[in-house]
Write an enzyme that holds these catalytic residues in place. Structure first.
Site, mmCIF file in Angstrom:
data_model
loop_
_atom_site.group_PDB
_atom_site.id
_atom_site.type_symbol
_atom_site.label_atom_id
_atom_site.label_comp_id
_atom_site.label_asym_id
_atom_site.label_seq_id
_atom_site.Cartn_x
_atom_site.Cartn_y
_atom_site.Cartn_z
ATOM 1 N N CYS A 240 0.851 -1.186 0.000
ATOM 2 C CA CYS A 240 0.000 0.000 0.000
ATOM 3 C C CYS A 240 0.893 1.244 0.000
ATOM 4 O O CYS A 240 2.031 1.192 0.479
ATOM 5 C CB CYS A 240 -0.896 -0.018 1.233
ATOM 6 S SG CYS A 240 -1.882 1.472 1.423
ATOM 7 N N CYS A 242 0.813 3.651 1.800
ATOM 8 C CA CYS A 242 1.127 4.115 3.153
ATOM 9 C C CYS A 242 2.332 3.374 3.740
ATOM 10 O O CYS A 242 2.788 3.676 4.838
ATOM 11 C CB CYS A 242 -0.080 3.947 4.072
ATOM 12 S SG CYS A 242 -0.377 2.243 4.564
ATOM 13 N N ASP A 369 -28.360 -16.574 0.924
ATOM 14 C CA ASP A 369 -28.237 -15.745 -0.259
ATOM 15 C C ASP A 369 -27.352 -16.453 -1.286
ATOM 16 O O ASP A 369 -26.180 -16.699 -1.018
ATOM 17 C CB ASP A 369 -27.605 -14.416 0.195
ATOM 18 C CG ASP A 369 -27.426 -13.457 -0.957
ATOM 19 O OD1 ASP A 369 -27.840 -13.791 -2.074
ATOM 20 O OD2 ASP A 369 -26.872 -12.375 -0.709
HETATM 21 ZN ZN ZN Z 1 -2.334 1.717 3.561
#
Ligand code: ZN
Length: 455
Positions: A240, A242, A369
């Site tokens: 990611c 980050c 479902d």
């Molecule tokens: Zn992240």
């Protein structure tokens, strides 16, 4: 006095299990445990605590039964007396039935290890009753949405169980490094985490990169993960912006996935590397094997015993169960969510001798479902030119889904009655061919009842 009540529960449970087996009225995995817990509410706790060595817990969405079966196989090969809920009944009542049935009438559980497969939703309750030494998490996928809510709430349940359990004793936590939702678990106990994961995955004689319906997984910063390598679903080498990324696994492996088997090379970059073959299809089973190998290595079991144990294991309770019916090879693989189903379809598609029976129920335990059928990649079967038999309560929904996936209407037969559908499928299967049966959970239970009449 208390001991008398334990002994009474054990006797009643053992009697009920035998009675239910004898009357062929079901697998008898839950009711006896339920009654035992009525008589002695702490019977499970009392017995499991007698385990001489480690108490091992396996949880996660897919692969629990196969993984715990692999582990039990390895432990038995290591000559450890092992108690295991091998029929896959993984809620507290089923767990109780299994453990009580393995105890003797003096109220003793003679076991070196307990290998307990536990449903994610019941894990927090289970760890109130006993303290695991190791908790292994396989993966987290969207499964039975209407029962447990979203993935994150399942992850929270597991995290809660780890935290609560740690108040008594911090367990070792074995985690799938390639699953971003799983690898984030145990964040309060980083020292106790042990990661496993695949460095390289090679599909042999299969179309590569059929990832199927991609499940979305979000980072804790709320952005969507990126992947250096994506293996299936949301499993792979994620990262990611980050800075959050796939942790470096302690036990890493390369794997070659063949149509009906896999070859794993464990610790390929290290001079203590070793090779293991497993006779089960699909990358998901290779992950199950790798997680079991990691557990075994953490327990200090020799590579030789691990290899032999895995080889000897043959799957229980219909998860990739191989059997012979009317001299024909039959492979039964439970399907219960889009990812698992897609992985199985990929195997069927690549086996030119494959004949297919799909059984879809929508009972409570299946998840009511069935919209997940639309997320599974049945399009993999688009060029499949043989008859597909569909059965179960939602057979017609399945038929609609297959037509939509590009299978010719004249190649689809609807037989709602499971017993009749099985008969017809066996008739359609030549002796050189293999019948793949893909049932949902309650369809599998119904199927197993029917199968007993074939023996
Ligand atoms: Zn992240």
């Amino acid at each position: 006095m208390k001991k008398i009540s334990y002994i009474f529960s054990i006797l009643i449970t053992k009697m009920l299990v035998r009675l239910i087996k004898f009357s062929k009225s079901g697998a008898g995995t839950n009711l006896p445990g339920k009654i035992a817990r009525k008589i002695s509410p702490d019977i499970l706790s009392y017995l499991v605590k007698q385990t001489k060595k480690e108490i091992l817990v396996v949880t996660g969405t897919n692969g629990k039964t196969t993984t715990s079966g692999f582990i039990a196989g390895i432990l038995e090969n290591d000559r450890r007396k092992t108690v295991h809920n091998r029929h896959g009944a993984n809620m507290l009542t089923g767990l109780t039935t299994a453990v009580v049935n393995e105890s003797n009438i003096l109220g003793e559980l003679i076991a070196d290890n307990c290998v307990l497969e536990i449903d994610e939703a019941y894990l927090p309750k289970a760890v109130e009753e006993f303290t695991p030494d190791i908790i292994l998490v396989t993966n987290l996928f969207r499964d039975q949405l209407d029962r447990y809510g979203e993935l994150n709430s399942t992850a929270k349940k597991i995290e809660l169980a780890i935290n609560n359990s740690s108040q008594k004793k911090i367990p070792k936590i074995i985690l799938n490094a390639d699953d971003p939702l799983v690898s984030a678990l145990g964040e309060n106990y980083p020292e106790n985490r042990v990661y496993y994961g695949f460095n390289e995955v090679n599909f042999i004689n299969q179309e590569e990169n059929i990832v199927g319906s991609q499940e979305t997984a979000n980072c804790k910063c709320k952005s969507k993960f990126n992947y250096e390598k994506l293996f299936y679903g949301h499993i792979g080498h994620f990262y990611c912006s980050c800075g959050n990324k796939r942790p470096e696994p302690k036990i890493s492996a390369n794997v070659e996935i063949n149509v009906n088997s896999s070859k794993l090379v464990i610790n390929p970059d290290n001079n203590q590397g070793f090779e293991i073959n497993i006779n089960m299809p699909g990358l998901y089973n290779a992950y199950n094997a790798l997680s079991a190998i990691t557990m075994a290595l953490e327990l200090g079991i020799s590579i030789n015993n691990i290899t032999e144990g895995l080889k000897n294991y043959s799957t229980v309770f219909g998860r990739a169960e191989k059997l012979k019916l009317n001299h024909k090879e039959v492979l039964i693989q439970l399907i219960k969510n889009p990812i698992g189903a897609t992985e199985v379809l990929r195997t069927v598609k690549d086996d030119i001798n494959g004949v297919l029976l799909i059984i879809i129920n929508d009972n409570y335990a299946d998840g009511r479902d069935v919209s997940w059928l639309w997320d599974a990649n049945f399009e993999l079967l688009a060029s499949y030119n043989k008859t597909v038999i569909v059965s179960g309560i939602r057979a017609s929904d399945m038929a609609v889904r297959l037509k939509h996936a590009g299978i010719k209407a004249e190649n689809i037969i609807i037989i709602e009655d499971i017993s009749k559908a099985l008969q017809k499928s066996l008739l359609n299967t030549k002796e050189s061919e293999k019948l793949y049966i893909l049932p949902t959970y309650t369809a599998l239970l119904a199927l197993q009842k029917i199968l007993r009449s074939y023996y």
